[in-house]
Design a protein around this motif. Structure first.
Motif, PDB file in Angstrom:
ATOM      1  N   ARG A  59      38.416  41.806  30.156  1.00 18.10           N
ATOM      2  CA  ARG A  59      37.102  41.222  29.886  1.00 18.10           C
ATOM      3  C   ARG A  59      36.501  41.826  28.621  1.00 18.10           C
ATOM      4  O   ARG A  59      36.673  43.026  28.365  1.00 18.10           O
ATOM      5  N   GLY A 114      31.568  40.327  29.210  1.00 15.34           N
ATOM      6  CA  GLY A 114      32.343  40.237  30.448  1.00 15.34           C
ATOM      7  C   GLY A 114      33.234  39.008  30.500  1.00 15.34           C
ATOM      8  O   GLY A 114      33.976  38.811  31.468  1.00 15.34           O
ATOM      9  N   LYS A 131      39.648  30.542  32.773  1.00  6.55           N
ATOM     10  CA  LYS A 131      39.159  31.406  33.859  1.00  6.55           C
ATOM     11  C   LYS A 131      40.350  31.949  34.644  1.00  6.55           C
ATOM     12  O   LYS A 131      41.377  31.278  34.767  1.00  6.55           O
ATOM     13  N   ALA A 132      40.172  33.109  35.210  1.00  9.18           N
ATOM     14  CA  ALA A 132      41.214  33.697  36.059  1.00  9.18           C
ATOM     15  C   ALA A 132      40.835  33.486  37.537  1.00  9.18           C
ATOM     16  O   ALA A 132      39.641  33.527  37.852  1.00  9.18           O
TER      17      ALA A 132
HETATM   18  N1  LIG Z   1      36.323  29.058  41.358  1.00  7.29           N
HETATM   19  C1  LIG Z   1      37.210  29.683  40.393  1.00  7.29           C
HETATM   20  C2  LIG Z   1      36.385  30.634  39.551  1.00  7.29           C
HETATM   21  C3  LIG Z   1      37.149  31.211  38.381  1.00  7.29           C
HETATM   22  C4  LIG Z   1      36.299  32.220  37.623  1.00  7.29           C
HETATM   23  O1  LIG Z   1      35.105  32.001  37.372  1.00  7.29           O
HETATM   24  N2  LIG Z   1      36.920  33.357  37.257  1.00  7.29           N
HETATM   25  C5  LIG Z   1      36.217  34.418  36.576  1.00  7.29           C
HETATM   26  C6  LIG Z   1      36.762  35.745  37.078  1.00  7.29           C
HETATM   27  S1  LIG Z   1      35.953  36.387  38.480  1.00  7.29           S
HETATM   28  C7  LIG Z   1      36.490  34.423  35.092  1.00  7.29           C
HETATM   29  O2  LIG Z   1      37.562  34.067  34.669  1.00  7.29           O
HETATM   30  N3  LIG Z   1      35.510  34.892  34.308  1.00  7.29           N
HETATM   31  C8  LIG Z   1      35.666  35.118  32.900  1.00  7.29           C
HETATM   32  C9  LIG Z   1      34.978  34.092  32.046  1.00  7.29           C
HETATM   33  O3  LIG Z   1      34.184  33.295  32.584  1.00  7.29           O
HETATM   34  O4  LIG Z   1      35.212  34.097  30.843  1.00  7.29           O
HETATM   35  C10 LIG Z   1      38.327  30.395  41.160  1.00  7.29           C
HETATM   36  O5  LIG Z   1      38.121  30.740  42.324  1.00  7.29           O
HETATM   37  O6  LIG Z   1      39.417  30.574  40.616  1.00  7.29           O
END
Ligand SMILES: N[C@@H](CCC(=O)N[C@@H](CS)C(=O)NCC(=O)O)C(=O)O
Length: 223
Positions: A33, A38, A52-53
């Motif tokens: 991140r 983040g 997204k992960a």
């Molecule tokens: N509903 C999706 C949500 C995916 C998501 O929001 N992942 C977050 C990680 S907790 C992410 O990649 N955040 C980094 C960003 O938004 O750049 C799932 O369960 O896979």
């Protein structure tokens, strides 16, 4: 070989835990991140357009969305493990909690995060009183009462059963671990809900949890 595109301190931890529980072979590609925002690095968007992960790659398949990934891995490679017998009440609970985690719990926790940041984060001074007042009002009228209702509901769900589907540990417990951790870390879930804290302690004590951290790198959502 299954490849997991894994972001530190994120929902993708659950996919590593599931793969360890199923004792499958897999590779991890790590993403870190951005220290300020983040956000995930842009390179994750080269794997999946949303960036997204988690994302997994299995042969020609590229699959995002943790619930879908869990269902896919369970059905394709689970051989009946970590899922109750279809059609039973346990299986219905399994389905419910597998979907509740991202469908109902996480949106409320995300609202909490956003309005907390609006209340306490940097805001231009000339709009600060309005923005902070609004954030406080939305939290007390909407976000906090919703969270309390969900926490009560979750605590009651573990009354008389060790895991969300029943006696058996399932993939739904893995999926539920992240919102419960996020609730402890950011939304004040504490000893007033002892079954939920005990649930976290028991899932963290599983050998697969430890192995997932060894494979994916440090995971300190609760820190
Ligand atoms: N509903 C999706 C949500 C995916 C998501 O929001 N992942 C977050 C990680 S907790 C992410 O990649 N955040 C980094 C960003 O938004 O750049 C799932 O369960 O896979």
């Amino acid at each position: 070989m299954i490849v997991v595109h894994h972001l530190n301190n994120s929902r993708s931890q659950r996919v590593l835990v599931l793969l360890e529980e199923l004792e499958l072979d897999y590779q991890v590609v790590n993403y870190t991140r951005s220290p300020g925002s983040g956000f995930a690095p842009d390179t994750l968007r080269a794997i999946h357009p949303l960036g997204k992960a988690p994302v997994i790659v299995d042969g020609d398949l590229v699959l995002a969305e943790s619930g879908a990934i869990i269902e896919y891995l369970i059905q394709r490679y689970g051989a009946g493990r970590l899922v109750p017998t279809p059609g039973t009440p346990e299986w219905v609970r399994y389905l419910y909690w597998l979907h509740y985690a991202e469908g109902s719990a996480m949106p409320n926790l995300l609202l909490k995060l956003i309005f907390d940041q609006l209340e306490t984060g940097p805001v231009p001074f000339y709009v600060r009183p309005v923005v902070r007042g609004l954030a406080r009002a939305v939290k007390s009228a909407l976000v906090d009462p919703q969270l309390t209702r969900h926490f009560d509901f979750l605590e009651a769900a573990l009354d008389g059963r060790p895991w969300f589907a029943g006696e058996m540990f399932t993939a739904a417990d893995i999926q539920m671990s992240f919102p419960i951790e996020a609730a402890v870390a950011r939304a004040g879930l504490n000893q007033t809900r002892p079954r939920l804290l005990d649930f976290l302690a028991r899932i963290h004590a599983r050998p697969a949890w430890t192995r997932a951290i060894e494979r994916g790198g440090p995971y300190d959502l609760l820190a």
